[in-house]
Design a protein around this motif. Structure first.
Motif, PDB file in Angstrom:
ATOM      1  N   ILE A   1       1.392 -20.124  29.482  1.00 54.40           N
ATOM      2  CA  ILE A   1       0.101 -19.627  29.979  1.00 54.40           C
ATOM      3  C   ILE A   1      -0.038 -18.130  29.701  1.00 54.40           C
ATOM      4  O   ILE A   1      -1.109 -17.664  29.298  1.00 54.40           O
ATOM      5  N   VAL A   2       1.055 -17.376  29.866  1.00 53.30           N
ATOM      6  CA  VAL A   2       1.008 -15.948  29.542  1.00 53.30           C
ATOM      7  C   VAL A   2       0.623 -15.765  28.076  1.00 53.30           C
ATOM      8  O   VAL A   2      -0.230 -14.941  27.730  1.00 53.30           O
ATOM      9  N   ILE A   3       1.244 -16.569  27.199  1.00 53.63           N
ATOM     10  CA  ILE A   3       0.940 -16.489  25.769  1.00 53.63           C
ATOM     11  C   ILE A   3      -0.532 -16.818  25.531  1.00 53.63           C
ATOM     12  O   ILE A   3      -1.232 -16.143  24.766  1.00 53.63           O
ATOM     13  N   LEU A   4      -1.003 -17.835  26.210  1.00 57.49           N
ATOM     14  CA  LEU A   4      -2.396 -18.261  26.042  1.00 57.49           C
ATOM     15  C   LEU A   4      -3.356 -17.149  26.458  1.00 57.49           C
ATOM     16  O   LEU A   4      -4.307 -16.833  25.741  1.00 57.49           O
ATOM     17  N   ILE A   5      -3.069 -16.533  27.604  1.00 60.35           N
ATOM     18  CA  ILE A   5      -3.946 -15.446  28.059  1.00 60.35           C
ATOM     19  C   ILE A   5      -3.867 -14.270  27.084  1.00 60.35           C
ATOM     20  O   ILE A   5      -4.877 -13.641  26.770  1.00 60.35           O
TER      21      ILE A   5
ATOM     22  N   SER B   1       5.665 -24.325  31.562  1.00 61.78           N
ATOM     23  CA  SER B   1       4.277 -24.038  31.226  1.00 61.78           C
ATOM     24  C   SER B   1       3.872 -22.626  31.616  1.00 61.78           C
ATOM     25  O   SER B   1       2.888 -22.111  31.132  1.00 61.78           O
TER      26      SER B   1
ATOM     27  N   VAL C   1       4.793 -17.602  18.704  1.00 62.84           N
ATOM     28  CA  VAL C   1       5.318 -18.401  19.827  1.00 62.84           C
ATOM     29  C   VAL C   1       4.459 -19.652  20.007  1.00 62.84           C
ATOM     30  O   VAL C   1       4.969 -20.765  20.142  1.00 62.84           O
ATOM     31  N   TRP C   2       3.150 -19.470  19.969  1.00 59.95           N
ATOM     32  CA  TRP C   2       2.226 -20.575  20.223  1.00 59.95           C
ATOM     33  C   TRP C   2       2.414 -21.699  19.206  1.00 59.95           C
ATOM     34  O   TRP C   2       2.520 -22.874  19.566  1.00 59.95           O
TER      35      TRP C   2
ATOM     36  N   ALA D   1      11.968 -18.249  21.226  1.00 56.85           N
ATOM     37  CA  ALA D   1      11.168 -18.403  22.438  1.00 56.85           C
ATOM     38  C   ALA D   1      10.387 -19.714  22.382  1.00 56.85           C
ATOM     39  O   ALA D   1      10.340 -20.457  23.371  1.00 56.85           O
TER      40      ALA D   1
ATOM     41  N   GLY E   1      12.810 -22.471  23.193  1.00 61.30           N
ATOM     42  CA  GLY E   1      13.172 -22.515  24.603  1.00 61.30           C
ATOM     43  C   GLY E   1      12.047 -23.072  25.460  1.00 61.30           C
ATOM     44  O   GLY E   1      12.265 -23.902  26.341  1.00 61.30           O
ATOM     45  N   ILE E   2      10.814 -22.633  25.153  1.00 59.39           N
ATOM     46  CA  ILE E   2       9.673 -23.084  25.952  1.00 59.39           C
ATOM     47  C   ILE E   2       9.412 -24.572  25.713  1.00 59.39           C
ATOM     48  O   ILE E   2       9.194 -25.342  26.653  1.00 59.39           O
TER      49      ILE E   2
ATOM     50  N   PHE F   1       5.300 -19.696  31.025  1.00 64.25           N
ATOM     51  CA  PHE F   1       5.397 -18.788  29.895  1.00 64.25           C
ATOM     52  C   PHE F   1       4.270 -19.051  28.900  1.00 64.25           C
ATOM     53  O   PHE F   1       3.649 -18.140  28.377  1.00 64.25           O
TER      54      PHE F   1
ATOM     55  N   SER G   1      12.374 -26.619  27.355  1.00 62.83           N
ATOM     56  CA  SER G   1      12.464 -26.603  28.818  1.00 62.83           C
ATOM     57  C   SER G   1      11.136 -26.984  29.440  1.00 62.83           C
ATOM     58  O   SER G   1      11.030 -27.107  30.655  1.00 62.83           O
ATOM     59  N   LYS G   2      10.110 -27.162  28.599  1.00 59.74           N
ATOM     60  CA  LYS G   2       8.784 -27.562  29.063  1.00 59.74           C
ATOM     61  C   LYS G   2       8.266 -26.656  30.175  1.00 59.74           C
ATOM     62  O   LYS G   2       7.709 -27.119  31.160  1.00 59.74           O
TER      63      LYS G   2
END
Lengths: 307, 278
Positions: free
Chosen positions: B110-114, B106, B156-157, B96, B99-100, B108, B103-104
């Motif tokens: 942001i969901v991780i960040l929250i 953002s 992921v982060w 993940a 992929g993030i 997804f 593909s840049k």
């Protein structure tokens, strides 16, 4: 210094794409397994919590749709208001003190001295050790009669303190534990900033005859500010969420003197089984945390970012 | 600076040494005191004024921890839960992150960040209700699933950041030569990203190992992990300080050892934004 590059990447993500689009197209496939898991264990709980917050939810029993009743009750709940105040006071103290101490600590550990490596490792240990274990040891140290802290105070002529056993000292005492535990994180972040400072401004300042205090105020501090800001954001978010140490050391007591939103939430859900009500607390708390975080991220983006 | 007298220089050094002492002593004293408690007899632990140096040191507290409790059982639970959550976290989180990053996207991120900002406790109510419906409260499986809430966002982060720092040219070249995207990921990006994978596993391990509240609510009697066992079992059934201090040290030991031996990776990971769990 590549610190915080993920967040920086987030900010700059709207750049035009260099690669050709057919390479780009199937990258999303890599995120599919994680997306499925995240939908199940993170996004679903968020939505389900909102759903539950509109209900009176009996564990193993029926549910009654009550629309916004839980929220109405919550905003009128004196105990929730107090928990909110406790949380804000705790967060303020548990943010500012570690920021100041952690920045000073970073300046100290940035200099070369004998034993620096080992001392820095020891300094970092409080934030790594299991919080529950730490909290239990602090509880023993806070014991009013047999605790080692009151003995040490008596040796320097300070009368014994009630620590977590008095409503007036419990929050400062919990802040003390939090500061002890999390100052190292601020230190590490600011130390990362110090490691990446350019040399040129100092050289020209030296030629101009600046003293070390002037150099700190006019060169070091402004260059470090983005890192301090990141540490500040992280501290606020973490301090708002503190649970383990407060739960173990005071459980929100005496009475409700140190009950933060997190403790209030836990008790509502798992001591009184007011699941719907607790869900409403989660929703409000979540909104507060996300709002504060986004506000601070916005502030950070506005400050110049040269790291 | 050159005009500075010798006295001033010595004073300066002394002040610096004092600053170091003030900074480090709270941590040193805390751990020394915990060690001292764990090696003293109950009589010495309850003495006032306190006895600081155990004389003679005793292992009785450690024996108590192992003989009166199923400490080994809790340890195995902790290893299974943390190991499982880190492993699954890596399996889904590393691709993940790739992929993030490539593909840049953002959204997804942001969901991780929250997810990283959300208190862990807030996942507990809905997951508790679901696991109760499924009859899974008190199982290792339920705890592993819940600990994914901790491990996946961290992994992921950190991996997004790590893959972003790797140049994409090598993969592009391989794909021009006929590699599939998966092969480019598997054989080029993953080997290059190994340090990032190590860093994210270490941090995910630490935060999952230290987690306490999930196991208090979901662990029941069978699936208790070490932190909740120390809180629930030791602190209530034995109020004596020695065994409690010994258990506190034993629970933290794996994490403290990691801190000593993997400090470089931990520092790198933390400054890359792999901050704290809930």
């Amino acid at each position: 210094m590549t610190a915080v590059s993920p967040a920086a990447g987030l900010v700059e993500s709207d750049e035009p794409q260099a690669e050709s689009p057919d390479f780009k197209r199937n990258y999303w496939v890599f995120a599919v397994p994680a997306t499925v898991v995240i939908l199940a264990v993170i996004v679903f709980p968020w939505l389900f919590t909102v759903y539950m917050s509109f209900h009176i939810w009996e564990i193993g029993g029926g549910t009654t749709f009550v629309w916004l009743d839980n929220y109405r009750q919550l905003f009128a709940d004196q105990r929730f208001h107090e928990a909110l105040v406790h949380t804000l006071v705790f967060t303020l103290l548990a943010t500012l003190i570690p920021i100041v101490l952690g920045t000073l600590a970073a300046l100290v550990f940035h200099r070369e001295f004998r034993g620096r490596g080992i001392l820095r490792t020891i300094f970092v240990m409080p934030m790594m050790a299991t919080p529950v274990a730490i909290a239990l040891v602090w509880t023993m140290m806070f014991h009013p009669q047999l605790g080692v802290l009151n003995y040490l105070l008596s040796q320097v002529g300070i009368p014994p303190q009630a620590w977590v056993y008095s409503p007036s000292t419990v929050i400062p005492t919990l802040v003390l534990v939090e500061v002890w535990q999390w100052t190292p994180l601020v230190m590490l972040i600011v130390l990362g900033g110090l490691a990446g400072l350019p040399r040129e401004p100092y050289e020209s300042a030296l030629i101009d005859g600046a003293n070390s205090f002037q150099m700190f105020v006019h060169i070091t501090f402004p260059l470090l500010w983005p890192f301090i800001l990141v540490a500040l954001i992280i501290r606020v978010i973490d301090a708002l969420k503190v649970f383990d140490t407060i739960f173990v050391i005071s459980s929100g007591g005496p009475g409700t003197a140190s009950e933060t939103i997190n403790i209030f939430l836990y008790l509502q859900a798992f001591a009184y089984y007011n699941i719907g009500y607790a869900s409403a607390v989660v929703v409000v708390f979540f909104a507060v945390i996300v709002a504060i975080s986004l506000l601070m991220l916005h502030v950070r983006q506005k400050t110049k970012w040269n790291a | 600076m050159e005009g500075e007298s010798l006295v001033l220089k010595v004073l300066r050094k002394a002040a610096f040494a004092f600053a170091v002492f003030v900074l480090v002593s709270p941590a040193i004293l805390f751990f020394l005191w915990t060690i001292s408690l764990s090696f003293k007899s109950e009589i010495d632990n309850m003495a006032f004024p306190p006895v600081f140096v155990p004389s003679p040191p005793t292992l009785a507290n450690y024996e108590t921890v192992f003989s009166r409790n199923d400490f080994l059982g809790y340890f195995i639970n902790s290893v299974l839960v943390t190991g499982g959550a880190v492993l699954i976290g890596l399996l889904v989180g590393v691709p993940a992150g790739y992929g993030i990053a490539r593909s840049k996207s953002s959204r997804f991120a942001i969901v991780i960040l929250i997810a990283r900002m959300t208190p862990a406790l807030s996942y507990l109510i809905p997951l508790f209700i679901v696991f109760q419906l499924l009859g899974m409260v008190g199982t290792i499986g339920a705890l592993i699933v819940t600990h994914l809430v901790i491990t996946i966002p961290i992994i992921v982060w950190i991996m997004i950041g790590y893959f972003e720092s790797l140049p994409a040219e090598l993969e592009d070249a391989a794909m021009v030569d006929g590699c599939t995207t998966w092969q480019a990921f598997r054989h080029i990006a993953v080997p290059l990203a190994r340090p990032g994978i190590v860093i994210s596993s270490i941090l995910a391990f630490i935060f999952s190992w230290n987690n306490f509240i999930f196991s208090v609510v979901l662990g029941g009697k069978q699936a208790r992990t070490l932190p909740s066992a120390v809180y629930n079992v030791l602190s209530f059934e034995q109020v004596s300080w020695g065994p409690l201090a010994a258990a506190a040290l034993l629970v933290s030991l794996p994490v403290l050892l990691l801190t000593v031996f993997a400090q470089k990776q931990i520092v790198a990971g933390l400054s890359a934004g792999g901050l704290k769990d809930g």
